[in-house]
Design a protein around this motif. Structure first.
Motif, PDB file in Angstrom:
ATOM      1  N   ALA A 182       0.825  -1.216   0.000  1.00  0.00           N
ATOM      2  CA  ALA A 182       0.000   0.000   0.000  1.00  0.00           C
ATOM      3  C   ALA A 182       0.856   1.263   0.000  1.00  0.00           C
ATOM      4  O   ALA A 182       2.008   1.263   0.455  1.00  0.00           O
ATOM      5  N   ASN A 183       0.282   2.336  -0.521  1.00  0.00           N
ATOM      6  CA  ASN A 183       0.965   3.632  -0.486  1.00  0.00           C
ATOM      7  C   ASN A 183       1.013   4.198   0.925  1.00  0.00           C
ATOM      8  O   ASN A 183       2.012   4.784   1.342  1.00  0.00           O
ATOM      9  N   ASP A 224      -2.178   9.281  -4.692  1.00  0.00           N
ATOM     10  CA  ASP A 224      -0.799   9.543  -5.099  1.00  0.00           C
ATOM     11  C   ASP A 224       0.085   8.343  -4.766  1.00  0.00           C
ATOM     12  O   ASP A 224      -0.013   7.746  -3.694  1.00  0.00           O
ATOM     13  N   TYR A 225       0.963   8.040  -5.707  1.00  0.00           N
ATOM     14  CA  TYR A 225       1.850   6.879  -5.621  1.00  0.00           C
ATOM     15  C   TYR A 225       2.995   7.171  -4.655  1.00  0.00           C
ATOM     16  O   TYR A 225       3.603   8.241  -4.691  1.00  0.00           O
ATOM     17  N   PHE A 226       3.311   6.215  -3.789  1.00  0.00           N
ATOM     18  CA  PHE A 226       4.356   6.413  -2.787  1.00  0.00           C
ATOM     19  C   PHE A 226       5.675   6.825  -3.425  1.00  0.00           C
ATOM     20  O   PHE A 226       6.344   7.765  -2.974  1.00  0.00           O
ATOM     21  N   TYR A 227       6.082   6.140  -4.497  1.00  0.00           N
ATOM     22  CA  TYR A 227       7.411   6.395  -5.062  1.00  0.00           C
ATOM     23  C   TYR A 227       7.491   7.708  -5.833  1.00  0.00           C
ATOM     24  O   TYR A 227       8.578   8.187  -6.119  1.00  0.00           O
ATOM     25  N   ILE A 264      -6.835   8.539  -0.899  1.00  0.00           N
ATOM     26  CA  ILE A 264      -8.236   8.296  -1.248  1.00  0.00           C
ATOM     27  C   ILE A 264      -8.611   6.917  -0.699  1.00  0.00           C
ATOM     28  O   ILE A 264      -8.236   5.887  -1.268  1.00  0.00           O
ATOM     29  N   PRO A 265      -9.300   6.854   0.435  1.00  0.00           N
ATOM     30  CA  PRO A 265      -9.658   5.566   1.043  1.00  0.00           C
ATOM     31  C   PRO A 265     -10.381   4.654   0.055  1.00  0.00           C
ATOM     32  O   PRO A 265     -11.273   5.085  -0.687  1.00  0.00           O
ATOM     33  N   ASP A 266      -9.947   3.386   0.029  1.00  0.00           N
ATOM     34  CA  ASP A 266     -10.549   2.341  -0.805  1.00  0.00           C
ATOM     35  C   ASP A 266     -10.328   2.547  -2.308  1.00  0.00           C
ATOM     36  O   ASP A 266     -10.900   1.825  -3.118  1.00  0.00           O
ATOM     37  N   LYS A 267      -9.505   3.533  -2.667  1.00  0.00           N
ATOM     38  CA  LYS A 267      -9.190   3.738  -4.087  1.00  0.00           C
ATOM     39  C   LYS A 267      -7.680   3.949  -4.256  1.00  0.00           C
ATOM     40  O   LYS A 267      -7.217   5.023  -4.648  1.00  0.00           O
ATOM     41  N   PRO A 268      -6.888   2.918  -3.959  1.00  0.00           N
ATOM     42  CA  PRO A 268      -5.427   3.084  -3.978  1.00  0.00           C
ATOM     43  C   PRO A 268      -4.870   3.425  -5.351  1.00  0.00           C
ATOM     44  O   PRO A 268      -3.850   4.103  -5.451  1.00  0.00           O
TER      45      PRO A 268
END
Length: 503
Positions: free
Chosen positions: A216-217, A474-477, A466-470
């Motif tokens: 997960a992010n 925004d992407y972690f990397y 955005i909960p439940d919309k990974p």
């Protein structure tokens, strides 16, 4: 009578009053060598004592001695000790984690960071990851062909035990079969602890056969988020061959002045995958469609190109990129490095961009073909060279927000929020169409483009959750905010009201 000779030795005793034993040449040579060693040893000790008590007394003399006794330059480098290894982390391993990464270089890079983190969380021994050889690019490169495997293992030994291969007892040669599975995408700490860890008690070896976006992010402990960054920014170092040529490429560019790295993602695989055919001929659009159907894992088949373009889901075409660059203020004098593979349509599609920006260069035009020969037909190794240039460039502009664009964006943030212009493609398509149909004059178009990107220059900001919309957050990397600043000023730096002032 006493006999004396250079090659004889006199021996006297009561039993043998006058006996002469001849010297051999070997004895003479041995005697001279030992004498020389003894003299030099004494001299070195005398000089050392003299320098200890009177450092300036023998300065000239000792410098001459050091020059004489100094080993050759190559030998000196070889005598330098490597940096000390970090102490290893000792733990009782719960099993072996084997992973097969999928995708291009940067998709695999992020996956490797995630898999090291999972291994650390579950106290596993990680096997050096396998890289994708079956994708569109069919790159036969192994991990050690792209990354410095020794550095990877040693630099992370205080976190995770990493081995090059499984022990023989777990080899298929001996009838052992690892349990294979793809972990669930965007999974958090709880999923891995409760559902994945118990599998190792039963199977000992678990093989993740897909690794993209499996962590997960958000909602991950800070220590694990920082480990993801450590692997990405420190543990994954390219091979000496790639590093050497990449640094040469950067040096050539920097000697010619500031450089804009344009990641022009207008390549055959991207267009086929996305279904974007804007500007293509009917024959080209059909060719791209056939390619999309040829790959079963490209699940979406029937795509309406223009609808996707209006949604901002298509890479900018070379023609569109030309207008955007001009609107952003770049001129004919701007040095632009094209960071990409083969452009679909080749020079025909690049012609408008080259006409507007004659100082366009690529690695193929800057380096001798012989230098690139070892990397030919190895798309990930070629992408590694582009990756190094994009990090070093003065400005980075991607025409599509794919894996490379996101990973480079995040890495440039880590390097001090270096300028990265991140196109708002949905807004740009609207403006481009208005300008090209004559509704929006050039000056208004250019002003609107600049205003739309004032806060899209790689400034600091908090990741959007955005909960439940990974997939939509925004992407972690692309923005590893947990790793970008330390101390009390961190929150100020990430304040969106202040970040727009930073470039």
């Amino acid at each position: 009578m006493e006999v004396r000779s250079e090659n004889s030795i006199q021996v006297r005793s009561d039993k043998f009053p006058s006996t002469v034993i001849p010297r051999t040449r070997l004895q003479v040579w041995f005697f001279r060598v030992c004498s020389s060693i003894l003299l030099w040893t004494c001299l070195v000790h005398i000089v050392a004592v003299a320098e200890l008590w009177h450092p300036r007394l023998l300065t000239g003399f000792t410098s001459r001695i050091s020059w004489i006794t100094r080993p050759p330059l190559r030998l000196q480098h070889s005598l330098h000790s490597p940096p000390p290894l970090v102490p290893p982390r000792y733990y009782r391993s719960n099993g072996f984690l084997k992973v097969s990464c999928n995708g291009g270089l940067n998709q695999m890079r992020a996956a490797i960071c995630d898999m090291v983190t999972v291994a650390r969380l579950l106290n596993l021994t990680l096997v050096v990851p396998e890289l994708d050889k079956k994708s569109f690019w069919a790159d036969p490169s192994d991990f050690e062909d792209i990354f410095d495997v020794r550095h990877f293992i040693d630099s992370l030994r205080d976190e995770v035990r990493i081995v090059r291969r499984l022990p023989k007892r777990f080899s298929s040669k001996y009838g052992f079969e690892a349990f294979q599975m793809p972990p669930v995408s965007w999974s958090n700490e709880k999923y891995y602890l409760e559902q994945i860890l118990p599998l190792f008690s039963k199977h000992k070896v678990v093989h993740f056969n897909r690794t993209d976006t499996r962590l997960a992010n958000n909602g991950i402990p800070l220590s694990l988020q920082k480990l993801r960054c450590r692997v990405n920014f420190q543990g994954l170092k390219f091979t000496p061959q790639i590093e050497t040529l990449g640094h040469k490429l950067v040096h050539i560019l920097q000697e010619k002045g500031p450089v804009v790295a344009l990641h022009l993602r207008y390549e055959m695989d991207m267009l086929a995958f996305s279904g974007c055919t804007h500007g293509c001929t009917v024959e080209e659009a059909e060719e791209l469609k056939r390619l999309r159907y040829a790959f079963p894992w490209w699940r979406e088949k029937e795509i309406v190109s223009e609808e996707r373009r209006q949604q901002g889901l298509c890479p900018l075409t070379p023609e569109e990129a030309t207008l955007v660059l001009q609107a952003l203020g770049f001129t004919k004098e701007t040095q632009i490095y094209i960071a990409s593979g083969e452009i679909y349509g080749s020079e025909r599609r690049l012609a408008p961009l080259r006409a507007a920006f004659p100082r366009i260069v690529k690695k193929e035009t800057l380096l001798d073909p012989a230098e690139l020969q070892q990397f030919q037909n190895h798309s990930s190794q070629m992408a590694a060279l582009d990756f190094m240039v994009t990090l070093a460039s003065n400005t980075f502009i991607p025409t599509y927000d794919g894996n490379m664009a996101k990973v480079v964006e995040g890495h440039r943030r880590y390097l001090g929020f270096k300028k990265s212009i991140l196109p708002d493609r949905k807004k740009l398509v609207e403006l481009l169409d208005l300008h090209q149909n004559g509704t929006l004059p050039w000056n208004d178009f250019a002003l609107a483009v600049r205003q739309a990107h004032e806060k899209r220059m790689g400034q600091p900001f908090h990741r959007r959750i955005i909960p439940d919309k990974p997939k939509e957050e925004d992407y972690f990397y692309a923005n590893p905010q947990e790793c970008l600043c330390e101390g009390t000023g961190c929150e100020d730096l990430l304040d969106p009201r202040k970040s727009s002032k930073l470039q």
